[in-house]
Design a protein around this motif. Structure first.
Motif, PDB file in Angstrom:
ATOM      1  N   GLU A 123      11.270  -4.079  -4.729  1.00 29.05           N
ATOM      2  CA  GLU A 123      12.410  -4.283  -5.626  1.00 29.05           C
ATOM      3  C   GLU A 123      13.686  -4.598  -4.849  1.00 29.05           C
ATOM      4  O   GLU A 123      14.643  -5.097  -5.424  1.00 29.05           O
ATOM      5  CB  GLU A 123      12.673  -3.032  -6.491  1.00 29.05           C
ATOM      6  N   ALA A 124      13.715  -4.280  -3.565  1.00 32.48           N
ATOM      7  CA  ALA A 124      14.955  -4.455  -2.787  1.00 32.48           C
ATOM      8  C   ALA A 124      15.241  -5.937  -2.557  1.00 32.48           C
ATOM      9  O   ALA A 124      14.324  -6.762  -2.572  1.00 32.48           O
ATOM     10  CB  ALA A 124      14.825  -3.740  -1.451  1.00 32.48           C
ATOM     11  N   SER A 125      16.516  -6.263  -2.326  1.00 32.90           N
ATOM     12  CA  SER A 125      16.866  -7.679  -2.109  1.00 32.90           C
ATOM     13  C   SER A 125      16.236  -8.172  -0.803  1.00 32.90           C
ATOM     14  O   SER A 125      15.837  -9.315  -0.704  1.00 32.90           O
ATOM     15  CB  SER A 125      18.383  -7.847  -2.093  1.00 32.90           C
ATOM     16  N   ASN A 126      16.155  -7.308   0.186  1.00 34.66           N
ATOM     17  CA  ASN A 126      15.457  -7.658   1.430  1.00 34.66           C
ATOM     18  C   ASN A 126      14.361  -6.611   1.624  1.00 34.66           C
ATOM     19  O   ASN A 126      14.596  -5.529   2.160  1.00 34.66           O
ATOM     20  CB  ASN A 126      16.450  -7.652   2.597  1.00 34.66           C
ATOM     21  N   SER A 127      13.167  -6.927   1.153  1.00 38.33           N
ATOM     22  CA  SER A 127      12.130  -5.893   1.116  1.00 38.33           C
ATOM     23  C   SER A 127      11.681  -5.468   2.518  1.00 38.33           C
ATOM     24  O   SER A 127      11.286  -4.330   2.726  1.00 38.33           O
ATOM     25  CB  SER A 127      10.940  -6.319   0.261  1.00 38.33           C
ATOM     26  N   TYR A 128      11.759  -6.376   3.511  1.00 42.74           N
ATOM     27  CA  TYR A 128      11.340  -5.996   4.865  1.00 42.74           C
ATOM     28  C   TYR A 128      12.352  -5.045   5.502  1.00 42.74           C
ATOM     29  O   TYR A 128      11.982  -4.111   6.206  1.00 42.74           O
ATOM     30  CB  TYR A 128      11.140  -7.238   5.733  1.00 42.74           C
ATOM     31  N   LEU A 129      13.621  -5.307   5.217  1.00 40.36           N
ATOM     32  CA  LEU A 129      14.651  -4.388   5.725  1.00 40.36           C
ATOM     33  C   LEU A 129      14.491  -3.029   5.030  1.00 40.36           C
ATOM     34  O   LEU A 129      14.591  -1.977   5.676  1.00 40.36           O
ATOM     35  CB  LEU A 129      16.049  -4.965   5.473  1.00 40.36           C
ATOM     36  N   ALA A 130      14.210  -3.071   3.747  1.00 47.01           N
ATOM     37  CA  ALA A 130      14.001  -1.814   2.997  1.00 47.01           C
ATOM     38  C   ALA A 130      12.803  -1.052   3.576  1.00 47.01           C
ATOM     39  O   ALA A 130      12.829   0.180   3.694  1.00 47.01           O
ATOM     40  CB  ALA A 130      13.792  -2.109   1.519  1.00 47.01           C
ATOM     41  N   LEU A 131      11.769  -1.806   3.954  1.00 48.56           N
ATOM     42  CA  LEU A 131      10.598  -1.173   4.574  1.00 48.56           C
ATOM     43  C   LEU A 131      11.000  -0.490   5.884  1.00 48.56           C
ATOM     44  O   LEU A 131      10.655   0.685   6.124  1.00 48.56           O
ATOM     45  CB  LEU A 131       9.523  -2.229   4.856  1.00 48.56           C
ATOM     46  N   PHE A 132      11.730  -1.223   6.710  1.00 47.10           N
ATOM     47  CA  PHE A 132      12.151  -0.660   7.993  1.00 47.10           C
ATOM     48  C   PHE A 132      12.990   0.601   7.773  1.00 47.10           C
ATOM     49  O   PHE A 132      12.792   1.629   8.428  1.00 47.10           O
ATOM     50  CB  PHE A 132      12.917  -1.722   8.793  1.00 47.10           C
ATOM     51  N   GLU A 133      13.902   0.539   6.814  1.00 45.54           N
ATOM     52  CA  GLU A 133      14.747   1.701   6.522  1.00 45.54           C
ATOM     53  C   GLU A 133      13.911   2.891   6.046  1.00 45.54           C
ATOM     54  O   GLU A 133      14.176   4.039   6.428  1.00 45.54           O
ATOM     55  CB  GLU A 133      15.802   1.334   5.463  1.00 45.54           C
ATOM     56  N   ALA A 134      12.904   2.597   5.251  1.00 44.68           N
ATOM     57  CA  ALA A 134      12.054   3.684   4.745  1.00 44.68           C
ATOM     58  C   ALA A 134      11.268   4.330   5.890  1.00 44.68           C
ATOM     59  O   ALA A 134      11.083   5.555   5.926  1.00 44.68           O
ATOM     60  CB  ALA A 134      11.102   3.148   3.673  1.00 44.68           C
ATOM     61  N   ILE A 135      10.817   3.496   6.825  1.00 37.81           N
ATOM     62  CA  ILE A 135      10.069   4.039   7.967  1.00 37.81           C
ATOM     63  C   ILE A 135      11.006   4.889   8.842  1.00 37.81           C
ATOM     64  O   ILE A 135      10.630   5.972   9.311  1.00 37.81           O
ATOM     65  CB  ILE A 135       9.403   2.901   8.782  1.00 37.81           C
ATOM     66  N   ILE A 136      12.224   4.418   9.031  1.00 38.90           N
ATOM     67  CA  ILE A 136      13.220   5.173   9.808  1.00 38.90           C
ATOM     68  C   ILE A 136      13.445   6.544   9.172  1.00 38.90           C
ATOM     69  O   ILE A 136      13.414   7.588   9.836  1.00 38.90           O
ATOM     70  CB  ILE A 136      14.559   4.394   9.884  1.00 38.90           C
ATOM     71  N   GLN A 137      13.645   6.513   7.878  1.00 35.62           N
ATOM     72  CA  GLN A 137      13.907   7.771   7.152  1.00 35.62           C
ATOM     73  C   GLN A 137      12.721   8.735   7.315  1.00 35.62           C
ATOM     74  O   GLN A 137      12.902   9.926   7.597  1.00 35.62           O
ATOM     75  CB  GLN A 137      14.174   7.425   5.682  1.00 35.62           C
ATOM     76  N   GLN A 180       0.806  -1.219   0.000  1.00 40.31           N
ATOM     77  CA  GLN A 180       0.000   0.000   0.000  1.00 40.31           C
ATOM     78  C   GLN A 180       0.843   1.276   0.000  1.00 40.31           C
ATOM     79  O   GLN A 180       0.469   2.263  -0.617  1.00 40.31           O
ATOM     80  CB  GLN A 180      -0.900   0.037   1.241  1.00 40.31           C
ATOM     81  N   HIS A 181       1.942   1.259   0.734  1.00 33.54           N
ATOM     82  CA  HIS A 181       2.620   2.529   1.012  1.00 33.54           C
ATOM     83  C   HIS A 181       4.078   2.591   0.591  1.00 33.54           C
ATOM     84  O   HIS A 181       4.611   3.676   0.428  1.00 33.54           O
ATOM     85  CB  HIS A 181       2.524   2.849   2.509  1.00 33.54           C
ATOM     86  N   TYR A 182       4.722   1.450   0.478  1.00 39.28           N
ATOM     87  CA  TYR A 182       6.149   1.460   0.130  1.00 39.28           C
ATOM     88  C   TYR A 182       6.420   0.472  -1.001  1.00 39.28           C
ATOM     89  O   TYR A 182       7.265  -0.423  -0.860  1.00 39.28           O
ATOM     90  CB  TYR A 182       6.994   1.110   1.361  1.00 39.28           C
ATOM     91  N   PRO A 183       5.704   0.613  -2.125  1.00 37.30           N
ATOM     92  CA  PRO A 183       5.846  -0.399  -3.194  1.00 37.30           C
ATOM     93  C   PRO A 183       7.273  -0.529  -3.709  1.00 37.30           C
ATOM     94  O   PRO A 183       7.669  -1.599  -4.160  1.00 37.30           O
ATOM     95  CB  PRO A 183       4.891   0.095  -4.288  1.00 37.30           C
ATOM     96  N   ALA A 184       8.062   0.557  -3.599  1.00 36.54           N
ATOM     97  CA  ALA A 184       9.443   0.482  -4.101  1.00 36.54           C
ATOM     98  C   ALA A 184      10.254  -0.567  -3.341  1.00 36.54           C
ATOM     99  O   ALA A 184      11.222  -1.116  -3.880  1.00 36.54           O
ATOM    100  CB  ALA A 184      10.112   1.852  -3.999  1.00 36.54           C
ATOM    101  N   CYS A 185       9.852  -0.853  -2.088  1.00 40.34           N
ATOM    102  CA  CYS A 185      10.601  -1.829  -1.282  1.00 40.34           C
ATOM    103  C   CYS A 185      10.545  -3.235  -1.878  1.00 40.34           C
ATOM    104  O   CYS A 185      11.387  -4.075  -1.561  1.00 40.34           O
ATOM    105  CB  CYS A 185      10.051  -1.885   0.149  1.00 40.34           C
TER     106      CYS A 185
END
Ligand code: AMP
Ligand code: MG
Length: 492
Positions: free
Chosen positions: A213-227, A206-211
């Motif tokens: 594409e990442a090799s670890n999409s859950y880590l990418a999600l966490f990083e996006a939330i941190i940012q 819903q909110h972070y579709p770009a994640c």
């Protein structure tokens, strides 16, 4: 009336995530305000929500066609203590709608009656907090801060029992998402790993579709939330905004300011300002907000560990590495933002010290946070004679005079042009903020006299916080001593 184009994506997650609940009707609903601009941006112009039917919907007296109202389940750390079950105790998610811009938004009623999560509460909201949330969230939006929006506010024609009996209200809120850190905590505490995964997948979708594409999409999600949180809290700090209840259940995973309770903008600058009556130890004081953001993100990390790596140690390391970026990001957002606020265009190693010195002088001399930066944005480099209004904000203007010499030298050094600097500064330094005493006056008139004129006038002024409006100077001023609001209340 054209139906609201609901999508109900959250309802598809399954009944572990919510309980289906209809709003409880109220006696005599009346519309206080409807947000035409937001309605248009959401592509709802043709739904005629400003009509009587709309009022019935906003009061919870009518469930709009296509909505599947539900109370979301969540947990949360409240003032550091974990509460395994909170949830929407007085709010309901009506569903998702795709805005004119294609972005999905959650539509939410607050004050709409009891739910399975109400615990001892009445499921209602008093009119005062509804008006406060409407004013402050819409002001935040106009100030460019990510935030839930307010689509409508109604009075219910009923009274709610608080310390005294108060008129009731319902606010309709719009958010990118009402999923909170506490939503993840709810399932993690139950050991329901499948649900945590499902929730994370939903949030990515819903909110972070770009994640994806990442090799670890859950880590990418966490990083996006941190940012997002680092950026958001830096903006709060740059506007003197104090959220007041940064519990993990009040922290959105979409990086928006959410759940306006005893929030406040500070008048005179104090590092450790607290307004909330329930924040007795200053956990959520102004200067604690950046570190509370990290604390909350650490709670989020704990729920995500099994998703970050198969191996527990590796997951912890990934989470820690990600969390370590937060202070760095925050510092960068903060300093870059403060440079713009003070008119500095280039980067110099001494900028941070220069900016912090100004804040120290403001604190020592009880200078009004908003007005210092606003008046600073009107100054010329070579005419210190026009600093009168600014100097008058400081109990003792001498330290400011000294600081301003350094500041002017710094601006000369980068060849700053008065006109373009003023323009840049005035795009980030508001003239008007929702000052506590103005909000208080608007609430008093509405609650005590059923007079909404002050509410509407304040709301209108806050629609354009960046420019001085003729005849509205009273809204720019800090409170007189007898007008100072010492404490704010969540009114729940
Ligand atoms: P808040 O202070 O709005 O963040 O709310 C914290 C928790 O208390 C949430 O689970 C709310 O749904 C619940 N809550 C707050 N006020 C009420 C109320 N009047 N009735 C029922 N639940 C409430
Ligand atoms: Mg809350």
């Amino acid at each position: 009336m054209k139906p609201i184009p609901f999508q109900n994506t959250y309802a598809n997650l399954g009944t572990d995530f919510f309980t289906r609940t209809r709003p409880s009707p109220v006696a005599n609903p009346a519309l206080v305000i409807f947000n035409h601009g937001l309605s248009e941006a959401l592509g709802l112009s043709e739904t005629r929500l400003s009509s009587a039917e709309g009022t019935a919907i906003f009061a919870g007296n009518r469930v709009p066609e296509g909505a599947e109202p539900l109370a979301m389940a969540y947990a949360g750390h409240q003032f550091g203590n974990f509460v395994p079950q909170l949830g929407d105790g007085r709010a309901l998610l009506l569903g998702q709608i795709a805005g004119a811009d294609g972005i999905h938004h959650d539509l939410h009623l607050k004050g709409s009656g009891r739910t399975a999560f109400s615990r001892g509460g009445d499921g209602r909201a008093a009119l005062g907090p509804v008006l406060r949330e409407y004013l402050v969230s819409e002001a935040m939006a106009k100030l460019g801060v990510p935030t839930t929006r307010a689509l409508a506010a109604v009075t219910t024609g009923e009274r709610v029992a608080r310390q005294e009996f108060l008129p009731g209200g319902v606010i309709t809120r719009v958010a990118r998402s009402f999923v909170r850190v506490g939503t993840f905590e709810y399932f993690a505490w139950r050991g329901d790993q499948a649900a945590v995964t499902k929730l994370a997948d939903y949030v990515i979708e819903q909110h972070y579709p770009a994640c994806r594409e990442a090799s670890n999409s859950y880590l990418a999600l966490f990083e996006a939330i941190i940012q997002g949180q680092a950026a958001l809290i830096a903006q709060w700090m740059q506007l003197g905004f104090i959220h007041g209840v940064m519990n993990t259940d009040n922290m959105s995973i979409a990086g928006e300011t959410i759940d306006y309770g005893p929030c406040a903008f500070m008048d005179h600058y104090a590092h450790d300002q607290v307004y909330s009556s329930i924040d007795r130890h200053g956990r959520y004081a102004y200067n604690n907000q950046p570190s509370v953001g990290l604390w909350n993100l650490t709670r989020l990390a704990e729920t995500l560990l099994p998703l970050l790596a198969d191996d527990h140690e590796a997951a912890i390391e990934a989470a820690q590495t990600a969390l370590q970026t937060y202070p760095v990001l925050y510092e960068r957002y903060w300093l870059d933002g403060m440079r713009v606020k003070t008119g500095l265009q280039t980067r110099d190693a001494h900028d941070k010290a220069l900016i912090e010195e100004l804040l120290e002088i403001m604190a020592a001399n009880r200078a009004d946070f908003t007005l210092v930066f606003y008046y600073l944005s009107t100054l010329h480099i070579d005419s210190p004679g026009q600093d009168g209004y600014l100097r008058a904000l400081f109990n003792d203007p001498q330290p400011y005079d000294q600081w301003s010499r350094q500041w002017r030298d710094r601006l000369r050094q980068e060849g700053s042009n008065d006109a373009t600097r003023q323009q840049r500064m005035q795009a980030v330094n508001p003239v008007y903020i929702p000052r506590n005493h103005r909000i208080e006056a608007a609430i008093r008139a509405a609650e005590d006299q059923n007079d909404f004129s002050l509410f509407h006038e304040l709301h209108a002024v806050l629609q354009n916080p960046w420019q001085r409006q003729p005849g509205k100077d009273a809204y720019l001023l800090p409170p007189e001593p007898h007008e100072v609001v010492q404490q704010t209340f969540c009114g729940t």
